[in-house]
Design a protein around this motif. Structure first.
Motif, mmCIF file in Angstrom:
data_model
loop_
_atom_site.group_PDB
_atom_site.id
_atom_site.type_symbol
_atom_site.label_atom_id
_atom_site.label_comp_id
_atom_site.label_asym_id
_atom_site.label_seq_id
_atom_site.Cartn_x
_atom_site.Cartn_y
_atom_site.Cartn_z
ATOM 1 N N SER A 229 43.871 76.946 0.950
ATOM 2 C CA SER A 229 45.014 77.034 1.859
ATOM 3 C C SER A 229 46.331 76.648 1.194
ATOM 4 C CB SER A 229 44.764 76.152 3.086
ATOM 5 O OG SER A 229 44.748 74.797 2.719
ATOM 6 N N VAL A 230 46.352 76.564 -0.138
ATOM 7 C CA VAL A 230 47.571 76.218 -0.874
ATOM 8 C C VAL A 230 48.259 77.491 -1.356
ATOM 9 C CG1 VAL A 230 48.483 75.084 -2.954
ATOM 10 C CG2 VAL A 230 46.692 73.974 -1.612
ATOM 11 N N GLN A 231 49.548 77.555 -1.105
ATOM 12 C CA GLN A 231 50.378 78.665 -1.586
ATOM 13 C C GLN A 231 51.345 78.088 -2.614
ATOM 14 O OE1 GLN A 231 52.701 80.414 1.526
ATOM 15 N NE2 GLN A 231 53.541 82.005 0.215
ATOM 16 N N VAL A 232 51.519 78.771 -3.745
ATOM 17 C CA VAL A 232 52.382 78.289 -4.819
ATOM 18 C C VAL A 232 53.742 78.959 -4.709
ATOM 19 C CG1 VAL A 232 52.660 78.022 -7.312
ATOM 20 C CG2 VAL A 232 50.370 77.978 -6.300
ATOM 21 N N GLU A 233 54.777 78.138 -4.675
ATOM 22 C CA GLU A 233 56.145 78.636 -4.630
ATOM 23 C C GLU A 233 56.504 79.239 -5.989
ATOM 24 O OE1 GLU A 233 59.566 75.715 -4.602
ATOM 25 O OE2 GLU A 233 59.720 76.482 -2.544
ATOM 26 N N ARG B 268 52.541 79.577 -12.637
ATOM 27 C CA ARG B 268 52.211 80.088 -11.301
ATOM 28 C C ARG B 268 50.976 80.985 -11.364
ATOM 29 N NH1 ARG B 268 54.456 84.142 -7.217
ATOM 30 N NH2 ARG B 268 54.013 83.080 -5.247
ATOM 31 N N ASN C 68 47.584 80.229 -9.391
ATOM 32 C CA ASN C 68 47.089 81.228 -8.439
ATOM 33 C C ASN C 68 45.699 81.738 -8.815
ATOM 34 O OD1 ASN C 68 49.135 81.193 -6.519
ATOM 35 N ND2 ASN C 68 50.373 82.655 -7.643
ATOM 36 N N ASP D 82 40.029 82.593 0.392
ATOM 37 C CA ASP D 82 41.272 83.029 1.006
ATOM 38 C C ASP D 82 41.367 82.413 2.395
ATOM 39 O OD1 ASP D 82 43.633 84.398 1.258
ATOM 40 O OD2 ASP D 82 42.693 86.256 1.949
ATOM 41 N N PRO E 176 47.671 79.980 4.729
ATOM 42 C CA PRO E 176 48.414 78.939 4.007
ATOM 43 C C PRO E 176 48.770 77.754 4.910
ATOM 44 C CG PRO E 176 49.449 81.099 3.725
ATOM 45 C CD PRO E 176 48.376 81.255 4.730
ATOM 46 N N LEU F 44 52.206 74.111 0.806
ATOM 47 C CA LEU F 44 53.075 74.782 -0.167
ATOM 48 C C LEU F 44 53.172 73.874 -1.381
ATOM 49 C CD1 LEU F 44 55.018 77.109 -0.860
ATOM 50 C CD2 LEU F 44 56.838 75.740 0.171
ATOM 51 N N THR G 268 52.857 72.549 5.550
ATOM 52 C CA THR G 268 53.756 73.477 6.236
ATOM 53 C C THR G 268 53.743 73.293 7.750
ATOM 54 O OG1 THR G 268 52.038 75.182 6.252
ATOM 55 C CG2 THR G 268 53.610 75.223 4.425
#
Length: 170
Positions: free
Chosen positions: A46-50, A61, A65, A73, A76, A79, A115
C-alpha cells in the motif's frame, strides 16, 4: 553399552535443541512471515513512491517500485517521500595531485506519510558508500561511478524498505 551418538555429538544436539527452544520464546517474529498475505507485505503493497528528481532519483524510485510491486497491489495508503544526496569525493591523491580513489556516498532522507490523516509515520535517513578506483581512462572512471551509483541505489532502497516495513507494520 554403546550409544548411537558419540558424546560430543550428543552434547551439540542437546545444546542446539536448547538454543532453538529459547529462541522460540524470545518474542522475535519474522518480518515477512505469511508471505504476500503477511502484515509487512500488505503494508508495503500500500506504499506509493513520490517522484524523485534527477538520474539518481529515477534509479531510486525504480528500485523502490520494483520491490514494492513484488509485495502485491493494494490501494495506496502511504506515500513515501525521498530526498537524495549523492556525493563523490577524492580519497587517494598522488604527489602530482591526481586522484586515484574516490568514494561515492548516496544518502536518502525519507518520510512515510499516512494519506488517510496526513501524519508522518516515519522520518529517517539511510546512506551507504562505495569505493571507486580512478582509472587513467576518463570513460572507465565515469562507467565505474555510474556502476557504483546503481549498486548504491539497490542497497539504499533495500534499507529504506526494511525500515518502512517495520513502521508500516505497526
Amino acid at each position: 553399552m554403546t550409544s548411537a551418538f558419540p558424546r560430543p555429538a550428543l552434547a551439540r544436539l542437546v545444546l542446539g535443541l536448547a538454543l532453538a527452544a529459547s529462541l522460540s520464546a524470545c518474542g522475535l517474529k519474522p518480518m515477512y512471515a505469511g508471505g504476500r498475505s503477511g502484515a509487512a507485505a500488505q503494508a508495503l503493497a500500500s506504499v506509493q513512491v513520490e517522484p524523485i528528481p534527477g538520474k539518481n532519483g529515477w534509479l531510486m524510485r525504480n528500485a523502490l517500485n520494483d520491490r514494492l510491486a513484488a509485495m502485491g497491489d493494494a490501494a495506496p495508503r502511504f506515500l513515501l517521500k525521498v530526498q537524495l544526496d549523492d556525493r563523490i569525493e577524492g580519497l587517494g591523491v598522488r604527489a602530482d595531485d591526481t586522484v586515484t580513489r574516490e568514494r561515492r556516498t548516496l544518502r536518502a532522507r525519507y518520510q512515510l506519510v499516512d494519506t488517510q490523516d496526513g501524519k508522518t509515520v516515519l522520518d529517517e535517513t539511510s546512506s551507504w558508500d562505495a569505493g571507486i578506483d580512478v582509472a587513467s581512462s576518463e570513460y572507465a572512471t565515469v562507467a565505474a561511478e555510474d556502476s557504483a551509483l546503481e549498486r548504491l541505489t539497490e542497497i539504499v532502497a533495500d534499507r529504506v524498505l526494511a525500515s518502512v516495513a517495520l513502521a508500516a507494520r505497526e
